[in-house]
Structure formats: C-alpha cells, structure tokens
Write a protein that holds these residues in place. Structure first.
Motif, short mmCIF file in Angstrom:
data_model
loop_
_atom_site.label_atom_id
_atom_site.label_comp_id
_atom_site.label_asym_id
_atom_site.label_seq_id
_atom_site.Cartn_x
_atom_site.Cartn_y
_atom_site.Cartn_z
N GLY A 80 -9.94 -19.27 -15.25
CA GLY A 80 -9.75 -20.68 -15.00
C GLY A 80 -10.52 -21.59 -15.93
O GLY A 80 -10.43 -22.80 -15.82
N SER A 112 -2.84 -18.28 -25.76
CA SER A 112 -3.48 -19.30 -24.93
C SER A 112 -3.56 -20.59 -25.69
O SER A 112 -3.36 -20.66 -26.89
CB SER A 112 -4.86 -18.82 -24.49
OG SER A 112 -5.68 -18.64 -25.62
N THR A 113 -3.86 -21.64 -24.98
CA THR A 113 -3.86 -22.96 -25.59
C THR A 113 -4.98 -23.17 -26.57
O THR A 113 -4.97 -24.15 -27.31
CB THR A 113 -3.96 -24.03 -24.49
OG1 THR A 113 -5.14 -23.81 -23.73
CG2 THR A 113 -2.75 -24.00 -23.58
N GLY A 220 1.54 -17.90 -16.99
CA GLY A 220 0.56 -18.88 -17.47
C GLY A 220 0.93 -20.31 -17.14
O GLY A 220 0.69 -21.21 -17.94
N ARG A 221 1.52 -20.52 -15.95
CA ARG A 221 1.91 -21.88 -15.56
C ARG A 221 0.69 -22.69 -15.11
O ARG A 221 -0.36 -22.13 -14.77
CB ARG A 221 2.95 -21.83 -14.43
CG ARG A 221 4.27 -21.18 -14.81
CD ARG A 221 5.23 -21.22 -13.61
NE ARG A 221 4.69 -20.43 -12.50
CZ ARG A 221 4.92 -19.13 -12.33
NH1 ARG A 221 5.66 -18.46 -13.21
NH2 ARG A 221 4.41 -18.48 -11.30
N ASP A 222 0.85 -23.99 -15.06
CA ASP A 222 -0.19 -24.86 -14.53
C ASP A 222 -0.02 -25.09 -13.03
O ASP A 222 -0.99 -25.43 -12.34
CB ASP A 222 -0.19 -26.22 -15.24
CG ASP A 222 -0.57 -26.09 -16.71
OD1 ASP A 222 -1.37 -25.19 -17.02
OD2 ASP A 222 -0.07 -26.89 -17.52
N ARG A 223 1.20 -24.90 -12.54
CA ARG A 223 1.48 -25.19 -11.12
C ARG A 223 2.56 -24.25 -10.62
O ARG A 223 3.54 -23.98 -11.31
CB ARG A 223 1.91 -26.65 -10.96
CG ARG A 223 2.30 -27.05 -9.54
CD ARG A 223 2.66 -28.54 -9.51
NE ARG A 223 3.28 -28.92 -8.25
CZ ARG A 223 2.58 -29.20 -7.13
NH1 ARG A 223 1.28 -29.14 -7.16
NH2 ARG A 223 3.21 -29.54 -6.02
N THR A 224 2.36 -23.72 -9.42
CA THR A 224 3.32 -22.81 -8.81
C THR A 224 3.40 -23.10 -7.33
O THR A 224 2.37 -23.26 -6.66
CB THR A 224 2.89 -21.35 -9.01
OG1 THR A 224 2.80 -21.08 -10.42
CG2 THR A 224 3.90 -20.39 -8.40
N ASP A 240 -3.72 -14.10 -10.44
CA ASP A 240 -3.54 -15.55 -10.56
C ASP A 240 -2.07 -15.84 -10.29
O ASP A 240 -1.19 -15.39 -11.02
CB ASP A 240 -3.94 -16.01 -11.96
CG ASP A 240 -3.88 -17.54 -12.10
OD1 ASP A 240 -3.29 -18.20 -11.21
OD2 ASP A 240 -4.42 -18.05 -13.10
N ASN A 242 -0.29 -18.26 -10.78
CA ASN A 242 0.40 -18.95 -11.88
C ASN A 242 0.87 -17.99 -12.96
O ASN A 242 1.63 -18.38 -13.85
CB ASN A 242 -0.50 -20.02 -12.49
CG ASN A 242 -0.76 -21.18 -11.55
OD1 ASN A 242 0.15 -21.62 -10.84
ND2 ASN A 242 -1.98 -21.67 -11.52
N ASP A 243 0.40 -16.74 -12.92
CA ASP A 243 0.82 -15.75 -13.91
C ASP A 243 2.03 -14.95 -13.46
O ASP A 243 2.63 -14.23 -14.26
CB ASP A 243 -0.34 -14.78 -14.21
CG ASP A 243 -1.42 -15.40 -15.06
OD1 ASP A 243 -1.13 -16.44 -15.69
OD2 ASP A 243 -2.54 -14.86 -15.08
N GLU A 253 9.92 -27.12 -9.26
CA GLU A 253 8.73 -26.34 -9.62
C GLU A 253 9.02 -24.85 -9.42
O GLU A 253 9.80 -24.46 -8.54
CB GLU A 253 7.53 -26.73 -8.74
CG GLU A 253 7.08 -28.18 -8.87
CD GLU A 253 6.32 -28.43 -10.16
OE1 GLU A 253 6.06 -27.46 -10.89
OE2 GLU A 253 5.98 -29.60 -10.43
#
Length: 533
Positions: A80, A112-113, A220-224, A240, A242-243, A253
């Motif tokens: 995180g 990754s970002t 690798g989402r920001d929201r789920t 996680d 979001n993965d 969503e």
C-alpha cells in the motif's frame, strides 16, 4: 516505502545470534507475523516474524552468519506504500494519468506507477532477485551481481549465473549486444506471465484461468466493489482485493466475489510453490556438484579440520564451564535392583499404547525423583550468591537432558508433582521430539529445579554429570540391564540400574546426597509406593 527490520533480542540479554536459515526470498510476499528466518539462540532455534505486510526487498545477512542484535537483516516494501527507487539516478515517473496506453501495455501489465515492476530488476541496477548463497558467491568471485541476468524461476539469479559471469571475465553471460533484442525485465515470482499473454494483454485484466501456465496478473485497481464477507476472505488469504481479476462491473466499478478471491489466491500459491520447487531442485543440483569442502589445515603433526565453535555448541560449553567452575561438584554413585520396575512397566506398556502413548522408564524415574525431593527438599534448591541465601523450591520442574545433533538440550516437565504417569510420559516424548527437531521454545527449557541425564541409553554405568546451573543437583542414569547380584548367598541375574548423583557441595552435604539416593532407590525398587504419592 521501504521498511528495515533489525535483528531483535529473541533471548534474554542476547547480543548476537546466528542466522540458521531464511524462510523467504527476495520478491516473496509476506504477511505480518509470518516467520521469515530461523535464528539460533540459547539452546534453541527460534523463528523471527515479519513486522509488516509487504514484499521482501533485500536480504542482508547470510545463512550461517553471526549477526549482532540491532543490525538490519532484511528490508520490506510495505504494502500500500510506494516502492522507493533503488537507483537515485532514475528519472521521476510520469503521472500515470498522462501515460500513453500503448507504452503502458508494452511495459507489461504488472508495471507499477513508479516505473519499476514489483519485484523487477534490470541488468543496469535496481533490486536483485537472488538467493543469499548466490550473493555470497558473487562477492567471493568479484562479480557485480546487479549486472548478472537471472536464469532461475522468476528471473532469480542463481549460483550458476554468477559462475558464468565470472568465467566470461566480468561480462555476464547472455548480455545483449547493440543489435540484439534485449530480454524483458525479470518478473516477480508471484506475478510472472508468459510472453504470449503479454502480447495479448489489454487494459482489462484477464480472469484467473486465462494464464494456465502461471499465476494470473494482478489487476492493481484503485477501487473494487465487494461484499464485507468477500473482503474478509481476501484478508484471511492475504490477498489485496484490488489485485483480484474480474470482468464483472457494478455501478460502473469492478466487482469481485469470494470465489474469485479464493481462485486467485490458490493460483498465487500454486505459482509460488512451483517456483520454490524449481529453486530447491536447482540448489540441490548445484550442491551435488559443488559441495563446500571442510576447512582443513595440514600441521606438523598431521591434517586437522576446523569447525566453528558457536551457536548452541558454544552456549552449552559456556554453561558447562560456568557450572563446573562455580559449583564444587561431588558425585554419589550407587546401583538399585529394579526387577519390580521392569515388570510394572511391561504390564502397563500395552495399556499406554492403547491410549497412543509410548511408556518408557523415564516417567517412573521422574515420579520417584519428585517423591524423594519432597522428603529431601534441599536438593530442590538454588544458591542466591548475591543475597547470600538458599532458595528451597516447593515446586518441582524436572529437566530431562536430550541428546540432539546440535548438542545436549534440557527440556523441562513443569509441575511434575501434580501430573500423572501417562501425562508425564506424553510430555517427555513431545519435548524430546521438539528438542531433536529444534522446534522447542526457550520457555520449555527454563525454570527447572532438578535435572536427569540418561547416558545409559548409549551405554555405560557411571559418570559425573555436570549440574544444570543454577540448580544444585542432577541425576545420571546408567544402562539398565541384567547384572550379577548376590541374593541369599547365591549369585543371580537381576535387572539393575546404576545411578550417579552430582550435587553442589556448597549447598548439599554428602550425607544429604546419600539419604536422597537411598529414598530414590526405594521408590525405584518398589514402584507401587508411587501410588501413595
């Protein structure tokens, strides 16, 4: 964010410890309190837990290395949190919102970002995915491990890769030339994908079964969106949410259900186990062909082998030295006829086996010792030298010495006076097994008031046992066997048990030792008397 983890004081006043083995490797995902290393301390091997949820970034101590308490032994990328770039010379990543979709796809779905794939390493620097043994070999051969391409599972740098780089004169084997297509960056063992899957990947993550050859890609989402029960499943699985890949959309969503979480978690486990099996197989092959020779030296008298005096062996040595040079030892020897004990144990053994318990002679000896200590409590004592007083203990914790590959360990049966024969038998068997496989805890070897050592199991009759300081007495058992005994003027064969009782002569007089031995022998020769205790 990178979290450093220092070697804690896993013992009482520990100043250093030996890293016995690492239970994780670089790139492995770990959860808080998950064991990451085995550390050898005072008479035991203990597991060191991870302090955070995250990914292993770097292992900084070798197996077999003595490490001072407080020294950093491992670092983690915390879940995180953004991963800190390993190379400060790298350019700052572009805003992910401005990134070109085509470029993002080309860099791989797991990128990754911050411009660095989770667990990746390039041949130009950054984090290296390599076992401690490969790192050690690289240092020995003068090879920069950051320049060595890995051929192991998940791009792991193996000892073979290091040797190949050394043999090529510093130019790592497989280094691409200017007109060759460069190899893709090494992927994390838990997130690797096939080349075909990379070329077909699009912005939407594929479902878990889209990659039968490896672990599914992390979304690798920001929201789920997910039900609370599903989030609980993800937490239990250490995933996680979001993965978790999904095609289902609700209210605009991504939506994940519990079954998708379990499927993704299982796929991750299968991939990790496959990688671990490949590493073990590779390590075994390397060890078979390149075993480390013993450290030998030829002296004027002949060849000698050097072995390190440390860990449990050194701890045992210091304890023996402290005991022998602190407490003046006196040893009382005697032999007891145990015909009735042998018959009693033979009758009770099948009954114990019906309850799944192996009944040896040791529980009888423990009960007899406790009965004798109650009559002669001075042997259940400790000398407090600082306060100049003798502590006579009214509880009975009996230590039982166990021979292990690492040396003699002394597990303790706590409150033996309040336990039955079968309970003691079960505890003795369990503690001995834990001592031999090095899983016993410090607490299970502390607090003894009197000890037993059974050297007769190997052979021999008498010895001079060294007291398990700060206790004041220890009983040694010789070999139980039939010996000639004079009975009514006739020499007959009887089952006999030699005993050797060592005492701290500062606290216990010879007469006390002899009286204790006589009482003990009475209980051993007439085990039915133990029913009265």
């Amino acid at each position: 964010m990178v979290r450093e983890f220092k070697l804690p004081d896993v013992g009482e006043g520990l100043t250093e410890a030996e890293i016995v083995s690492w239970l994780v490797e670089v790139g492995d995902a770990v959860s808080e309190d998950q064991p990451v290393a085995e550390v050898e301390t005072d008479k035991a091997v203990v597991e060191v837990p991870a302090p955070v949820n995250g990914t292993v970034r770097e292992i900084l101590a070798e197996e077999g290395e003595m490490v001072p308490v407080g020294e950093v032994i491992i670092t983690f990328d915390v879940e995180g949190e953004p991963v800190e770039p390993a190379d400060e010379g790298e350019s700052e990543p572009a805003d992910p919102g401005d990134a070109d979709p085509a470029a993002s796809e080309a860099s791989g779905p797991a990128a990754s970002t911050d411009g660095e794939s989770d667990g990746e390493v390039s041949a130009k620097g950054g984090r290296v995915f390599a076992a401690p043994s490969a790192r050690r070999l690289a240092r020995e051969l003068g090879v920069d491990i950051e320049t060595v391409p890995g051929s192991g599972p998940g791009g792991r740098v193996t000892e073979g890769d290091v040797r190949a780089a050394a043999e090529s004169g510093g130019e790592p084997a497989g280094t691409e030339t200017a007109d060759e297509e460069p190899e893709p960056a090494v992927r994390s063992a838990t997130r690797k994908v096939t080349d075909e899957a990379e070329s077909e990947a699009d912005a939407k993550p594929a479902p878990a079964d889209a990659h039968p050859g490896g672990a599914p890609e992390a979304a690798g989402r920001d929201r789920t969106l997910a039900a609370p029960a599903t989030r609980q499943v993800a937490q239990e699985e250490g995933i996680d949410i979001n993965d978790v890949p999904t095609d289902e959309i609700r209210d605009g969503e991504p939506f994940v259900d519990a079954e998708q979480v379990r499927s993704y978690a299982e796929a991750q486990r299968v991939a990790q186990e496959a990688d671990a099996a490949a590493v073990r197989q590779e390590s075994a092959a390397v060890d078979a062909t390149a075993e480390t020779p013993p450290d030998t030296e030829t002296t004027a008298e002949g060849e000698v082998e050097r072995r390190p005096y440390r860990g449990i062996r050194r701890t045992i040595g210091k304890a023996m030295e402290n005991s022998k040079y602190t407490a003046p030892h006196v040893t009382h020897h005697d032999t007891v006829v145990v015909e009735d004990l042998v018959d009693t144990r033979a009758r009770l053994k099948p009954k114990a086996e019906e309850r799944g318990i192996k009944l040896t002679y040791m529980p009888f000896v423990v009960k007899a010792i406790v009965a004798a200590l109650k009559e002669h409590p001075i042997l259940n004592s400790q000398l407090n030298e600082d306060e100049e007083e003798i502590l006579v203990k009214r509880y009975h914790n009996i230590g039982i010495a166990v021979a292990t590959d690492a040396g003699l360990m002394v597990p303790v049966v706590k409150d033996a006076d309040g336990k039955g024969m079968l309970t003691i038998a079960s505890e003795v068997n369990e503690l001995a097994a834990k001592a031999r496989d090095r899983s016993i805890s410090r607490e299970e070897m502390q607090g003894g008031t009197f000890s037993i050592t059974n050297f007769g199991a190997i052979g021999g009759e008498y010895a001079t046992p060294i007291i398990n300081y700060p206790e004041t007495g220890i009983l040694g058992l010789g070999e139980l066997k039939q010996r000639p005994v004079v009975e009514d003027g006739e020499v007959v064969a009887k089952w006999t048990l030699p005993i050797s009782l060592s005492i701290d002569h500062r606290v216990i007089d010879g007469a006390d030792a002899a009286q204790f031995a006589n009482t003990l022998m009475e209980y051993l020769s007439n085990p039915e008397l133990l029913l009265l205790e």
